[in-house]
Write a protein that holds these residues in place. Structure first.
Motif, PDB file in Angstrom:
ATOM      1  N   UNK A  16       0.813  -1.210   0.000  1.00  0.00           N
ATOM      2  CA  UNK A  16       0.000   0.000   0.000  1.00  0.00           C
ATOM      3  C   UNK A  16       0.850   1.266   0.000  1.00  0.00           C
ATOM      4  N   UNK A  17       1.925   1.234  -0.777  1.00  0.00           N
ATOM      5  CA  UNK A  17       2.783   2.400  -0.996  1.00  0.00           C
ATOM      6  C   UNK A  17       2.282   3.141  -2.234  1.00  0.00           C
ATOM      7  N   UNK A  18       2.621   4.418  -2.362  1.00  0.00           N
ATOM      8  CA  UNK A  18       2.171   5.168  -3.529  1.00  0.00           C
ATOM      9  C   UNK A  18       3.005   4.852  -4.765  1.00  0.00           C
ATOM     10  N   UNK A  19       2.327   4.882  -5.901  1.00  0.00           N
ATOM     11  CA  UNK A  19       3.030   4.778  -7.169  1.00  0.00           C
ATOM     12  C   UNK A  19       3.422   6.170  -7.634  1.00  0.00           C
ATOM     13  N   UNK A  20       4.040   6.258  -8.799  1.00  0.00           N
ATOM     14  CA  UNK A  20       4.463   7.550  -9.344  1.00  0.00           C
ATOM     15  C   UNK A  20       3.296   8.505  -9.559  1.00  0.00           C
ATOM     16  N   UNK A  21       2.081   7.943  -9.743  1.00  0.00           N
ATOM     17  CA  UNK A  21       0.889   8.757  -9.976  1.00  0.00           C
ATOM     18  C   UNK A  21       0.116   9.032  -8.679  1.00  0.00           C
ATOM     19  N   UNK A  48      -1.233   6.922  -6.680  1.00  0.00           N
ATOM     20  CA  UNK A  48      -2.304   5.962  -6.455  1.00  0.00           C
ATOM     21  C   UNK A  48      -1.650   4.776  -5.763  1.00  0.00           C
ATOM     22  N   UNK A  49      -2.417   4.097  -4.929  1.00  0.00           N
ATOM     23  CA  UNK A  49      -1.885   2.953  -4.194  1.00  0.00           C
ATOM     24  C   UNK A  49      -1.478   1.847  -5.171  1.00  0.00           C
ATOM     25  N   UNK A  50      -0.302   1.297  -4.957  1.00  0.00           N
ATOM     26  CA  UNK A  50       0.200   0.235  -5.827  1.00  0.00           C
ATOM     27  C   UNK A  50      -0.598  -1.060  -5.680  1.00  0.00           C
ATOM     28  N   UNK A  51      -1.295  -1.227  -4.551  1.00  0.00           N
ATOM     29  CA  UNK A  51      -2.003  -2.480  -4.300  1.00  0.00           C
ATOM     30  C   UNK A  51      -3.490  -2.436  -4.598  1.00  0.00           C
ATOM     31  N   UNK A  52      -4.148  -1.336  -4.321  1.00  0.00           N
ATOM     32  CA  UNK A  52      -5.599  -1.317  -4.545  1.00  0.00           C
ATOM     33  C   UNK A  52      -6.042  -0.220  -5.513  1.00  0.00           C
ATOM     34  N   UNK A  53      -5.092   0.540  -6.048  1.00  0.00           N
ATOM     35  CA  UNK A  53      -5.327   1.578  -7.067  1.00  0.00           C
ATOM     36  C   UNK A  53      -6.186   2.738  -6.571  1.00  0.00           C
ATOM     37  N   UNK A  54      -6.435   2.833  -5.264  1.00  0.00           N
ATOM     38  CA  UNK A  54      -7.148   3.988  -4.708  1.00  0.00           C
ATOM     39  C   UNK A  54      -6.207   5.188  -4.704  1.00  0.00           C
ATOM     40  N   UNK A  55      -6.799   6.387  -4.600  1.00  0.00           N
ATOM     41  CA  UNK A  55      -5.955   7.555  -4.370  1.00  0.00           C
ATOM     42  C   UNK A  55      -5.177   7.298  -3.097  1.00  0.00           C
ATOM     43  N   UNK A  56      -3.899   7.643  -3.138  1.00  0.00           N
ATOM     44  CA  UNK A  56      -3.058   7.409  -1.968  1.00  0.00           C
ATOM     45  C   UNK A  56      -2.998   8.669  -1.124  1.00  0.00           C
ATOM     46  N   UNK A  57      -3.070   8.583   0.173  1.00  0.00           N
ATOM     47  CA  UNK A  57      -3.031   7.380   0.994  1.00  0.00           C
ATOM     48  C   UNK A  57      -4.390   6.674   1.036  1.00  0.00           C
ATOM     49  N   UNK A  58      -4.361   5.391   0.747  1.00  0.00           N
ATOM     50  CA  UNK A  58      -5.577   4.591   0.731  1.00  0.00           C
ATOM     51  C   UNK A  58      -6.007   4.283   2.176  1.00  0.00           C
ATOM     52  N   UNK A  59      -7.190   3.718   2.315  1.00  0.00           N
ATOM     53  CA  UNK A  59      -7.718   3.419   3.650  1.00  0.00           C
ATOM     54  C   UNK A  59      -6.833   2.445   4.416  1.00  0.00           C
ATOM     55  N   UNK A  60      -6.281   1.446   3.739  1.00  0.00           N
ATOM     56  CA  UNK A  60      -5.415   0.472   4.420  1.00  0.00           C
ATOM     57  C   UNK A  60      -4.177   1.173   4.967  1.00  0.00           C
ATOM     58  N   UNK A  61      -3.568   2.027   4.162  1.00  0.00           N
ATOM     59  CA  UNK A  61      -2.379   2.747   4.618  1.00  0.00           C
ATOM     60  C   UNK A  61      -2.719   3.686   5.770  1.00  0.00           C
ATOM     61  N   UNK A  67       2.448  15.088   1.548  1.00  0.00           N
ATOM     62  CA  UNK A  67       1.673  16.125   0.847  1.00  0.00           C
ATOM     63  C   UNK A  67       2.604  17.003   0.015  1.00  0.00           C
ATOM     64  N   UNK A  68       3.720  17.386   0.623  1.00  0.00           N
ATOM     65  CA  UNK A  68       4.668  18.249  -0.082  1.00  0.00           C
ATOM     66  C   UNK A  68       5.277  17.544  -1.287  1.00  0.00           C
ATOM     67  N   UNK A  69       5.603  16.270  -1.131  1.00  0.00           N
ATOM     68  CA  UNK A  69       6.142  15.510  -2.273  1.00  0.00           C
ATOM     69  C   UNK A  69       5.103  15.402  -3.387  1.00  0.00           C
ATOM     70  N   UNK A  70       3.860  15.131  -3.002  1.00  0.00           N
ATOM     71  CA  UNK A  70       2.801  14.939  -4.001  1.00  0.00           C
ATOM     72  C   UNK A  70       2.499  16.233  -4.745  1.00  0.00           C
TER      73      UNK A  70
END
Length: 93
Positions: A15-20, A22-35, A58-61
């Protein structure tokens, strides 16, 4: 204290963020609920420290998501810290 958003969060963890952002595991906007639940547990309700860490994300995003307004970024990355994630209760079958 340095604001290191990755402190205490293993980079190989699920449940880490991808380059976009979005969560790498569930494709939700990151941070996803699991994270969010994981971070809430990790910081044991220490809202100021958790907000500081999520502010780093937030600053990185915002540096890589030009369409994300400051208000949207704040709500997405930090706003949830003051409203703990809901835990689902499992029902007996």
């Amino acid at each position: 204290m340095e604001n290191d958003p990755d402190a205490g969060v293993p980079m190989g963890a699920p449940h880490r963020p991808g380059d976009d952002w979005r969560c790498k595991d569930d494709a939700e906007e990151w941070p996803c609920q699991v994270f969010r639940r994981r971070m809430w547990s990790l910081y044991q309700g220490n809202r100021p420290r958790l907000a500081e860490v999520m502010g780093g994300f937030r600053d990185k995003a915002t540096a890589t998501l030009p369409d994300l307004t400051p208000k949207q970024a704040e709500a997405r990355f930090v706003g949830w810290v003051h409203d703990p994630p809901v835990r689902r209760r499992l029902r007996a079958i």
